[in-house]
Design a protein around this motif. Structure first.
Motif, PDB file in Angstrom:
ATOM      1  N   GLY A 162     -42.744  52.000  29.227  1.00 26.13           N
ATOM      2  CA  GLY A 162     -43.838  51.144  28.772  1.00 26.13           C
ATOM      3  C   GLY A 162     -43.838  50.986  27.256  1.00 26.13           C
ATOM      4  N   GLN A 163     -43.645  52.104  26.554  1.00 26.53           N
ATOM      5  CA  GLN A 163     -43.597  52.045  25.086  1.00 26.53           C
ATOM      6  C   GLN A 163     -42.401  51.234  24.604  1.00 26.53           C
ATOM      7  OE1 GLN A 163     -43.616  56.123  23.858  1.00 26.53           O
ATOM      8  NE2 GLN A 163     -45.776  56.460  24.390  1.00 26.53           N
ATOM      9  N   LEU A 164     -41.244  51.462  25.256  1.00 25.59           N
ATOM     10  CA  LEU A 164     -40.041  50.711  24.885  1.00 25.59           C
ATOM     11  C   LEU A 164     -40.235  49.226  25.125  1.00 25.59           C
ATOM     12  CD1 LEU A 164     -37.125  50.694  23.925  1.00 25.59           C
ATOM     13  CD2 LEU A 164     -36.406  51.102  26.303  1.00 25.59           C
ATOM     14  N   SER A 165     -40.889  48.875  26.254  1.00 26.54           N
ATOM     15  CA  SER A 165     -41.133  47.468  26.566  1.00 26.54           C
ATOM     16  C   SER A 165     -41.999  46.821  25.497  1.00 26.54           C
ATOM     17  CB  SER A 165     -41.795  47.342  27.937  1.00 26.54           C
ATOM     18  OG  SER A 165     -42.094  45.980  28.219  1.00 26.54           O
ATOM     19  N   ASN A 166     -43.068  47.539  25.119  1.00 27.13           N
ATOM     20  CA  ASN A 166     -43.953  46.996  24.087  1.00 27.13           C
ATOM     21  C   ASN A 166     -43.236  46.884  22.743  1.00 27.13           C
ATOM     22  OD1 ASN A 166     -46.095  46.844  25.898  1.00 27.13           O
ATOM     23  ND2 ASN A 166     -46.804  48.934  25.424  1.00 27.13           N
ATOM     24  N   SER A 167     -42.460  47.915  22.383  1.00 26.29           N
ATOM     25  CA  SER A 167     -41.745  47.905  21.111  1.00 26.29           C
ATOM     26  C   SER A 167     -40.670  46.822  21.098  1.00 26.29           C
ATOM     27  CB  SER A 167     -41.120  49.274  20.830  1.00 26.29           C
ATOM     28  OG  SER A 167     -42.113  50.274  20.771  1.00 26.29           O
ATOM     29  N   TYR A 168     -39.968  46.684  22.237  1.00 24.90           N
ATOM     30  CA  TYR A 168     -38.880  45.708  22.266  1.00 24.90           C
ATOM     31  C   TYR A 168     -39.413  44.278  22.205  1.00 24.90           C
ATOM     32  CZ  TYR A 168     -34.366  43.671  23.044  1.00 24.90           C
ATOM     33  OH  TYR A 168     -33.219  42.959  22.873  1.00 24.90           O
ATOM     34  N   HIS A 169     -40.635  44.074  22.662  1.00 20.05           N
ATOM     35  CA  HIS A 169     -41.227  42.731  22.543  1.00 20.05           C
ATOM     36  C   HIS A 169     -41.242  42.284  21.087  1.00 20.05           C
ATOM     37  CE1 HIS A 169     -43.852  39.314  23.261  1.00 20.05           C
ATOM     38  NE2 HIS A 169     -44.614  39.755  22.260  1.00 20.05           N
ATOM     39  N   ASN A 170     -41.654  43.212  20.202  1.00 23.79           N
ATOM     40  CA  ASN A 170     -41.657  42.881  18.776  1.00 23.79           C
ATOM     41  C   ASN A 170     -40.248  42.633  18.252  1.00 23.79           C
ATOM     42  OD1 ASN A 170     -44.447  43.256  18.722  1.00 23.79           O
ATOM     43  ND2 ASN A 170     -44.256  45.442  18.239  1.00 23.79           N
ATOM     44  N   LEU A 171     -39.293  43.458  18.734  1.00 26.17           N
ATOM     45  CA  LEU A 171     -37.903  43.255  18.321  1.00 26.17           C
ATOM     46  C   LEU A 171     -37.400  41.905  18.784  1.00 26.17           C
ATOM     47  CD1 LEU A 171     -35.259  44.280  17.104  1.00 26.17           C
ATOM     48  CD2 LEU A 171     -34.771  45.417  19.288  1.00 26.17           C
ATOM     49  N   HIS A 172     -37.767  41.509  20.005  1.00 29.05           N
ATOM     50  CA  HIS A 172     -37.319  40.225  20.543  1.00 29.05           C
ATOM     51  C   HIS A 172     -37.910  39.061  19.736  1.00 29.05           C
ATOM     52  CE1 HIS A 172     -36.020  37.207  23.392  1.00 29.05           C
ATOM     53  NE2 HIS A 172     -37.272  36.758  23.476  1.00 29.05           N
ATOM     54  N   VAL A 173     -39.191  39.210  19.337  1.00 28.54           N
ATOM     55  CA  VAL A 173     -39.799  38.170  18.500  1.00 28.54           C
ATOM     56  C   VAL A 173     -39.005  38.011  17.203  1.00 28.54           C
ATOM     57  CG1 VAL A 173     -41.840  37.575  17.141  1.00 28.54           C
ATOM     58  CG2 VAL A 173     -42.107  38.435  19.470  1.00 28.54           C
ATOM     59  N   GLY A 174     -38.582  39.123  16.620  1.00 29.42           N
ATOM     60  CA  GLY A 174     -37.766  39.055  15.406  1.00 29.42           C
ATOM     61  C   GLY A 174     -36.429  38.377  15.648  1.00 29.42           C
ATOM     62  N   ILE A 175     -35.810  38.683  16.820  1.00 29.58           N
ATOM     63  CA  ILE A 175     -34.520  38.053  17.140  1.00 29.58           C
ATOM     64  C   ILE A 175     -34.699  36.556  17.326  1.00 29.58           C
ATOM     65  CG2 ILE A 175     -32.723  37.915  18.907  1.00 29.58           C
ATOM     66  CD1 ILE A 175     -33.012  40.928  19.276  1.00 29.58           C
ATOM     67  N   VAL A 176     -35.798  36.128  17.966  1.00 28.87           N
ATOM     68  CA  VAL A 176     -36.072  34.692  18.152  1.00 28.87           C
ATOM     69  C   VAL A 176     -36.250  34.017  16.789  1.00 28.87           C
ATOM     70  CG1 VAL A 176     -37.749  33.021  19.031  1.00 28.87           C
ATOM     71  CG2 VAL A 176     -37.057  34.956  20.452  1.00 28.87           C
ATOM     72  N   GLU A 177     -36.995  34.657  15.883  1.00 27.64           N
ATOM     73  CA  GLU A 177     -37.161  34.097  14.534  1.00 27.64           C
ATOM     74  C   GLU A 177     -35.825  34.022  13.807  1.00 27.64           C
ATOM     75  OE1 GLU A 177     -40.029  36.503  12.591  1.00 27.64           O
ATOM     76  OE2 GLU A 177     -41.741  35.728  13.734  1.00 27.64           O
ATOM     77  N   LEU A 178     -35.001  35.055  13.988  1.00 29.86           N
ATOM     78  CA  LEU A 178     -33.669  35.034  13.385  1.00 29.86           C
ATOM     79  C   LEU A 178     -32.848  33.878  13.930  1.00 29.86           C
ATOM     80  CD1 LEU A 178     -31.419  36.304  11.661  1.00 29.86           C
ATOM     81  CD2 LEU A 178     -30.865  37.775  13.620  1.00 29.86           C
ATOM     82  N   SER A 179     -32.939  33.660  15.254  1.00 26.45           N
ATOM     83  CA  SER A 179     -32.203  32.546  15.874  1.00 26.45           C
ATOM     84  C   SER A 179     -32.681  31.203  15.336  1.00 26.45           C
ATOM     85  CB  SER A 179     -32.386  32.598  17.392  1.00 26.45           C
ATOM     86  OG  SER A 179     -31.751  31.507  18.005  1.00 26.45           O
ATOM     87  N   THR A 180     -34.015  31.064  15.209  1.00 25.34           N
ATOM     88  CA  THR A 180     -34.550  29.821  14.639  1.00 25.34           C
ATOM     89  C   THR A 180     -34.080  29.641  13.203  1.00 25.34           C
ATOM     90  OG1 THR A 180     -36.517  30.049  16.038  1.00 25.34           O
ATOM     91  CG2 THR A 180     -36.674  28.542  14.160  1.00 25.34           C
ATOM     92  N   GLY A 181     -34.080  30.739  12.449  1.00 30.44           N
ATOM     93  CA  GLY A 181     -33.636  30.670  11.056  1.00 30.44           C
ATOM     94  C   GLY A 181     -32.171  30.301  10.920  1.00 30.44           C
ATOM     95  N   THR A 182     -31.326  30.893  11.768  1.00 29.66           N
ATOM     96  CA  THR A 182     -29.891  30.576  11.674  1.00 29.66           C
ATOM     97  C   THR A 182     -29.622  29.141  12.116  1.00 29.66           C
ATOM     98  OG1 THR A 182     -29.572  31.563  13.886  1.00 29.66           O
ATOM     99  CG2 THR A 182     -29.115  32.948  11.970  1.00 29.66           C
ATOM    100  N   ALA A 183     -30.411  28.640  13.095  1.00 25.06           N
ATOM    101  CA  ALA A 183     -30.249  27.231  13.499  1.00 25.06           C
ATOM    102  C   ALA A 183     -30.612  26.310  12.347  1.00 25.06           C
ATOM    103  CB  ALA A 183     -31.126  26.936  14.719  1.00 25.06           C
TER     104      ALA A 183
END
Length: 609
Positions: free
Chosen positions: A492-513
């Motif tokens: 549960g903690q990993l799921s919650n923490s990884y959500h934030n990591l995934h948001v960062g990866i999505v922002e990184l993807s938008t930035g690189t595009a």
């Protein structure tokens, strides 16, 4: 005999005389050109014309007269041409013959000057002069003695009614003389202000074949103005092409630098494209991972619930050992293997999901690493940036280049710092997948063994052994259950923490595009800049040649202003001047007395001291 000879002479004369009289009469009526040519026994070396024009204060033409300078190489009769209303000998007291447009001059060797006055003739320039006082237009006749803020506007343009050769090849110089006691805070358009004795000299220049609007502004007290002088001379001086070898060498260096920058930006575009693809794959893998973690988190409750039921059942069995055999219902034991099997299958499915997630994450992580490595590591220093800005390129494109370069370097640095964290996630996934797989296999084995034991029970001893084994298993299962509860909390903690990591990866993807789009535009800009500057030295030389050709009138051959029949023209100048706007000086008594003195009295006064 003598009479006969006289008669023959008279007869011969009578035959010749009529034809001679006819020829003489024809020559008198038509002006025999041959006769005139015979009369031209002088030789003209060259001729200069100075055209003087008096203008009204508003620039309108008042009168024109021309001073002709003949350079006589051989004494004799010289023919000149001009449509004059009157002529005046300025050299000596001899008369000058004029027949319509033909002027016959008997001149000695050297310079011969004469003046011709012209009416109904226009200048090659239209000159308009207007005046404003305190922001309002005012007639020149009303300005004298006024105070305020004066603006004088001078417009020059071509006179379409006159041969354009003068407008196209002559340079205008316009001069105004200002008394500094009257004029203050002088402001002018393109021109020059200089000191001329106690006065200020304002000078404007109008290039050949150009129309101009010039102005002078100033604060004025008790307005007066000397006549505005306008001189026109042929712009026949040759302009040498400047030596631009050093400049073109520097331009070549700049072009080469832009070429290298364009090449680097092309490599940057390729690297950023690979980066964007890798980050896009990472984003997709991260989404799968996040969804898997969410599913695991959601199913954790079911796992814990099933494990709790098994744990309670085993605990009940363990507490019932003292009541063997009557307190035990074998049918209750038969439900335990099924529960263990379901729990084992759920854990194994989770382990399989983690294994696939780990595999996808590893692929995405490798692509990201390759994309980051493709970003060029060269440095654009401050000198390179200044060279770009000085090249004349669009500053907006250069700003994008610098911004993109900075962003790319930040991506490289960020990846270097966070690389260890990405590696840690991969290791955690592998460990979790292995642990879950071992846990599931252990439960499946226990379920199988318990099911086999239940099928083979046929006596009390077997049941007793089974129950003892279950008691041991129950004690161990409690530890397993506690571990499972801790695991699900961790999930549960990993799921919650990884959500934030995934948001960062999505922002990184938008930035690189966005970065890829920006670098693409940047490459288009630098490529266009390179193409525009690749021929810069040649283009610069061509532009200099074009500009020099526009003002170089050295091939101009002077022509006469007064008549196209005049030849051997050396120089034609124009001197124009407007009427002065000055107060009339009051005559003093002393001056009047001076004027009344005779010649002898004035001569004696010279010796009186």
């Amino acid at each position: 005999m003598r009479k006969k000879r006289i008669l023959l002479v008279v007869l011969a004369i009578s035959l010749i005389l009529p034809s001679f009289l006819v020829v003489a009469e024809n020559n008198r009526k038509t002006g025999d050109i041959t006769a005139k040519a015979i009369e031209i026994d002088g030789e003209l070396a060259s001729k200069d014309e100075v055209v003087y024009a008096n203008l009204h204060a508003n620039g309108e033409l008042h009168e024109i007269y021309v001073v002709n300078t003949l350079d006589v190489a051989k004494q004799g009769t010289i023919i000149d041409y001009g449509t004059y209303d009157s002529i005046k000998n300025l050299t000596d007291l001899s008369e000058i013959e004029r027949d319509n447009d033909t002027i016959r001059i008997n001149a000695t060797k050297g310079k011969f000057y004469y003046q011709g006055n012209i009416k109904d003739r226009e200048l090659p320039w239209d000159i308009s002069i207007s005046y404003e006082l305190n922001g309002k237009k005012i007639a020149p006749s009303e300005l004298l003695g006024k105070d305020g803020y004066i603006k004088i506007t001078i417009n020059t343009s071509a006179n379409e009614n006159v041969d354009p050769v003068f407008f196209e090849h002559y340079l205008l110089q316009i001069s105004l003389t200002l008394d500094p006691d009257m004029y203050h805070d002088i402001e002018i358009s393109d021109g020059m202000v200089a000191n001329a004795g106690k006065n200020k000299q304002v000078t404007f220049a109008v290039m050949p074949d150009h129309e101009e609007e010039l102005y002078l502004k100033a604060d004025v007290l008790d307005f007066e103005l000397e006549g505005i002088e306008i001189a026109a001379i042929p712009s026949s001086f040759a302009i040498d092409s400047p030596d631009i070898d050093e400049m073109t060498k520097e331009m070549k260096s700049l072009t080469d630098a832009i070429k290298e920058i364009n090449k680097g930006v092309a490599e940057l575009r390729s690297g950023v494209s690979n980066l964007n693809k890798g980050v896009s794959s990472l984003r997709n893998g991260s989404l799968d991972f996040k969804n898997g973690m969410s599913e695991m988190d959601q199913s954790s409750g079911e796992l814990v619930h099933a494990s709790t039921s098994i744990n309670k059942a085993l605990a009940t069995i363990s507490r019932s050992l003292d009541d063997i055999p009557g307190g035990i219902d074998i049918s209750d034991l038969e439900n335990i293997p099924e529960g263990l099997t379901q729990l084992a299958n759920g854990i194994l499915e989770t382990a399989d999901g983690l294994a696939k997630l780990s595999e996808n994450y590893t692929l995405a992580y490798d692509k990201l690493g390759n994309a980051i490595a493709a970003i060029p590591s060269y440095e654009i220093n401050e000198e390179d940036r200044n060279s770009l800005y000085m090249s004349g390129a669009d500053p907006a494109i250069i700003d994008k280049l610098i911004e993109t370069y900075t962003a790319a370097q930040i991506v490289r640095e960020t990846y270097s710092v966070t690389n260890e964290a990405f590696t840690g996630v991969d290791e955690i996934l592998e460990t979790m997948s292995g642990s879950m797989e071992g846990m599931g296999n252990s439960l499946a084995f226990v379920s199988h063994e318990l099911s086999s034991a239940l099928e083979g029970m046929d006596d009390l001893e077997s049941i007793t052994q089974l129950l003892e084994g279950l008691a041991v298993f129950s004690a161990n299962y409690q530890e397993f259950h506690a571990g499972l509860v801790s695991y699900t909390k961790g999930v549960g903690q990993l799921s919650n923490s990884y959500h934030n990591l995934h948001v960062g990866i999505v922002e990184l993807s938008t930035g690189t595009a966005t970065l890829e789009d920006g670098v693409g535009e940047l490459y288009d800009g630098t490529n266009q800049l390179y193409e525009a500057t690749s021929e810069l030295p040649t283009q610069m030389q061509e532009e200099i040649d074009r500009m020099l050709a526009e003002y170089d009138k050295s091939d101009f051959d002077a022509v006469s202003f007064v008549s196209p029949q005049n030849e051997q023209i050396n120089l034609v100048q124009f001197v124009m001047k407007t009427e002065s706007m000055k107060k009339e000086e009051q005559e003093t008594n002393e001056i009047q007395v001076e004027e009344e003195k005779g010649f002898w009295i004035r001569l004696i006064d010279l010796f009186r001291g």
